[in-house]
Scaffold this active site. Structure first.
Site, PDB file in Angstrom:
ATOM      1  CD  GLU A 163      -2.942   3.116  -5.212  1.00  0.00           C
ATOM      2  OE1 GLU A 163      -1.749   2.800  -5.111  1.00  0.00           O
ATOM      3  OE2 GLU A 163      -3.858   2.282  -5.295  1.00  0.00           O
ATOM      4  CG  ASP A 196       1.497  -2.582  -8.305  1.00  0.00           C
ATOM      5  OD1 ASP A 196       1.414  -2.239  -9.497  1.00  0.00           O
ATOM      6  OD2 ASP A 196       0.590  -3.221  -7.717  1.00  0.00           O
ATOM      7  CG  HIS A 247      -3.060  -0.996  -6.798  1.00  0.00           C
ATOM      8  ND1 HIS A 247      -3.337  -0.325  -5.651  1.00  0.00           N
ATOM      9  CD2 HIS A 247      -3.161  -2.298  -6.463  1.00  0.00           C
ATOM     10  CE1 HIS A 247      -3.607  -1.157  -4.664  1.00  0.00           C
ATOM     11  NE2 HIS A 247      -3.501  -2.382  -5.141  1.00  0.00           N
ATOM     12  NE  ARG A 276      -4.292  -1.409   0.067  1.00  0.00           N
ATOM     13  CZ  ARG A 276      -4.402  -2.474  -0.723  1.00  0.00           C
ATOM     14  NH1 ARG A 276      -3.435  -2.778  -1.560  1.00  0.00           N
ATOM     15  NH2 ARG A 276      -5.491  -3.223  -0.694  1.00  0.00           N
TER      16      ARG A 276
HETATM   17  P1  NAI Z   1      -1.458 -11.224   5.089  1.00  0.00           P
HETATM   18  O1  NAI Z   1      -2.492 -10.774   6.065  1.00  0.00           O
HETATM   19  O2  NAI Z   1      -1.387 -12.658   4.697  1.00  0.00           O
HETATM   20  O3  NAI Z   1      -0.015 -10.800   5.643  1.00  0.00           O
HETATM   21  C1  NAI Z   1       0.283  -9.574   6.218  1.00  0.00           C
HETATM   22  C2  NAI Z   1       1.445  -9.787   7.181  1.00  0.00           C
HETATM   23  O4  NAI Z   1       1.831  -8.515   7.679  1.00  0.00           O
HETATM   24  C3  NAI Z   1       1.069 -10.647   8.385  1.00  0.00           C
HETATM   25  O5  NAI Z   1       2.002 -11.699   8.559  1.00  0.00           O
HETATM   26  C4  NAI Z   1       1.082  -9.669   9.554  1.00  0.00           C
HETATM   27  O6  NAI Z   1       1.499 -10.266  10.772  1.00  0.00           O
HETATM   28  C5  NAI Z   1       2.106  -8.659   9.063  1.00  0.00           C
HETATM   29  N1  NAI Z   1       2.007  -7.379   9.738  1.00  0.00           N
HETATM   30  C6  NAI Z   1       0.888  -6.716  10.152  1.00  0.00           C
HETATM   31  N2  NAI Z   1       1.227  -5.557  10.759  1.00  0.00           N
HETATM   32  C7  NAI Z   1       2.574  -5.496  10.714  1.00  0.00           C
HETATM   33  C8  NAI Z   1       3.510  -4.547  11.186  1.00  0.00           C
HETATM   34  N3  NAI Z   1       3.120  -3.446  11.861  1.00  0.00           N
HETATM   35  N4  NAI Z   1       4.824  -4.796  10.989  1.00  0.00           N
HETATM   36  C9  NAI Z   1       5.229  -5.923  10.353  1.00  0.00           C
HETATM   37  N5  NAI Z   1       4.392  -6.867   9.888  1.00  0.00           N
HETATM   38  C10 NAI Z   1       3.080  -6.649  10.075  1.00  0.00           C
HETATM   39  O7  NAI Z   1      -1.634 -10.303   3.824  1.00  0.00           O
HETATM   40  P2  NAI Z   1      -1.136 -10.572   2.332  1.00  0.00           P
HETATM   41  O8  NAI Z   1      -2.170 -11.310   1.581  1.00  0.00           O
HETATM   42  O9  NAI Z   1       0.241 -11.120   2.367  1.00  0.00           O
HETATM   43  O10 NAI Z   1      -1.146  -9.083   1.742  1.00  0.00           O
HETATM   44  C11 NAI Z   1      -0.263  -8.090   2.228  1.00  0.00           C
HETATM   45  C12 NAI Z   1      -0.702  -6.741   1.679  1.00  0.00           C
HETATM   46  O11 NAI Z   1      -0.510  -6.712   0.271  1.00  0.00           O
HETATM   47  C13 NAI Z   1      -2.204  -6.427   1.840  1.00  0.00           C
HETATM   48  O12 NAI Z   1      -2.484  -5.889   3.110  1.00  0.00           O
HETATM   49  C14 NAI Z   1      -2.456  -5.425   0.744  1.00  0.00           C
HETATM   50  O13 NAI Z   1      -2.289  -4.136   1.260  1.00  0.00           O
HETATM   51  C15 NAI Z   1      -1.359  -5.713  -0.279  1.00  0.00           C
HETATM   52  N6  NAI Z   1      -1.908  -6.179  -1.550  1.00  0.00           N
HETATM   53  C16 NAI Z   1      -1.551  -5.519  -2.703  1.00  0.00           C
HETATM   54  C17 NAI Z   1      -2.037  -5.924  -3.929  1.00  0.00           C
HETATM   55  C18 NAI Z   1      -1.644  -5.244  -5.217  1.00  0.00           C
HETATM   56  O14 NAI Z   1      -2.288  -5.465  -6.256  1.00  0.00           O
HETATM   57  N7  NAI Z   1      -0.624  -4.409  -5.234  1.00  0.00           N
HETATM   58  C19 NAI Z   1      -2.983  -7.047  -4.028  1.00  0.00           C
HETATM   59  C20 NAI Z   1      -3.236  -7.718  -2.775  1.00  0.00           C
HETATM   60  C21 NAI Z   1      -2.716  -7.278  -1.577  1.00  0.00           C
END
Ligand code: NAI
Length: 333
Positions: free
Chosen positions: A267, A262, A299, A238
């Protein structure tokens, strides 16, 4: 029985195609809008039962008040992140929020790698050079990923997939997560470490945490100062994770050697739309676009056939569960 009416905001052709195809099995009454949801467009929800929104729709308290006035009962996000929804307000007004927690971590992870490789091997520059008949190699020197250190911040579904791929290149992985998965780290032979050490030792840093109050601008001037000179910074998570002004400063001082983005914190004003004949008024974005060592994509990390199919299927299943009064597996609370 009357069909359940859902209004979709910010819908592009690629979403309409897949939702129309899968909706044949659900038979919902879907209305697609290309506009984004915000305070001005909110009145469009009138006469519907649910809304379906994406990453740049603004589901603020004011918007939620408007949804409640129009008897909207469900907000279905067709994405994983929910930082654009005022969850407290939704709860107050008794509007349920569901999301698609995982549609293809591989799609985002593979785009992350595409950015790393394109930046390192200067693919965009070389593509345009060769097309113009310039076969010179000057200025195209990259570096081997093999043996270098990658710092992965956030080791959820996407972070883990990135680690998997980077391991294949023979990279040393340092990871940081507020909830470390030590079992996975042992299995994949990588190390969890504190943020300062990750900043200090990584040649490439890639961000995979959600945007929250804690992670907003986590990559700021202070963090950048702790990084290796010439570090590559990748953000497919993000935009708000990075203080963009600090990033620009880091690029100007050469502290940051490459940036692959990305996502961008502002954005919503530009991404997903064709602004090629407009003047870009956002000076920060405009400055970013001038660096030869920055690649910005709009994105698009999620945008694979498999991910779209999964997004549509899970969204329609979420809505079906809501109508049937079943337990909402993908509810955001
Ligand atoms: P997920 O929920 O599986 O993993 C997120 C990880 O971040 C978790 O292990 C959590 O413990 C950790 N986390 C949370 N707060 C934290 C902090 N303060 N410091 C360090 N680690 C922390 O989520 P996933 O599926 O891996 O997605 C991650 C992010 O990717 C989403 O939140 C979304 O913003 C972004 N995303 C971007 C996309 C794109 O098209 N560019 C598409 C899908 C997701």
């Amino acid at each position: 029985m009357e069909k359940f009416k859902i209004i979709f905001f910010d819908t592009k052709e690629f979403f309409r195609d897949v939702f129309d195809r899968l909706n044949k099995d659900y038979n919902f009454d879907i209305k697609y809008c290309s506009v984004r949801l915000d305070e001005e467009t909110c009145s469009l929800v009138n006469g519907h039962d649910a809304i379906c929104v994406f990453v740049n729709d603004r589901v603020s308290r004011k918007v939620i008040e408007c949804l409640a006035e129009n008897n909207i009962k469900l907000i279905a996000l067709r994405c994983a992140g929910y930082n654009n929804v005022d969850l407290e307000a939704a709860k107050e007004y008794g509007i349920k929020v569901v999301r698609v927690p995982a549609y293809s971590p591989h799609a985002v992870a593979e785009h992350t790698i595409a950015l790393i490789l394109a930046l390192n091997r200067k693919l965009i520059k070389s593509y345009f050079r060769v097309r113009e008949g310039n076969f010179s190699l000057e200025g195209l020197v990259g570096f081997d990923l093999y043996g270098k250190t990658a710092g992965v911040i956030g080791t959820g579904k996407i972070g883990k997939s990135v680690i998997n791929i980077l391991k294949g290149f023979g990279m040393r992985i340092l990871a940081y997560d507020v909830y470390p998965d030590y079992e996975y780290a042992e299995y994949k032979r990588f190390q969890y470490i504190d943020l300062d050490t990750l900043y200090r030792e990584s040649d490439i840093i890639t961000l995979h945490t959600p945007l929250s109050k804690e992670t907003y601008h986590m990559i700021n001037e202070d963090a950048i100062n702790k990084m290796k000179d010439g570090v590559m910074l990748i953000n497919t998570s993000r935009g708000g994770l990075i203080d963009t002004k600090a990033l620009i400063k880091g690029l100007k001082t050469r502290k940051i050697g490459y940036a692959g983005l990305d996502v961008y914190e502002e954005e919503e004003h530009y991404f997903f739309e064709d602004h090629s004949t407009d003047v870009i008024e956002d000076d920060v974005l405009a400055r970013l676009l001038t660096f030869p060592n920055v690649i910005i994509t709009s994105h698009q990390a999620f945008l694979t056939k498999e991910a779209l199919e999964n997004i549509a299927k899970t969204t329609l299943d979420n809505i079906k569960s809501f109508i049937n009064g079943e337990k909402l597996e993908n509810e955001v609370i």
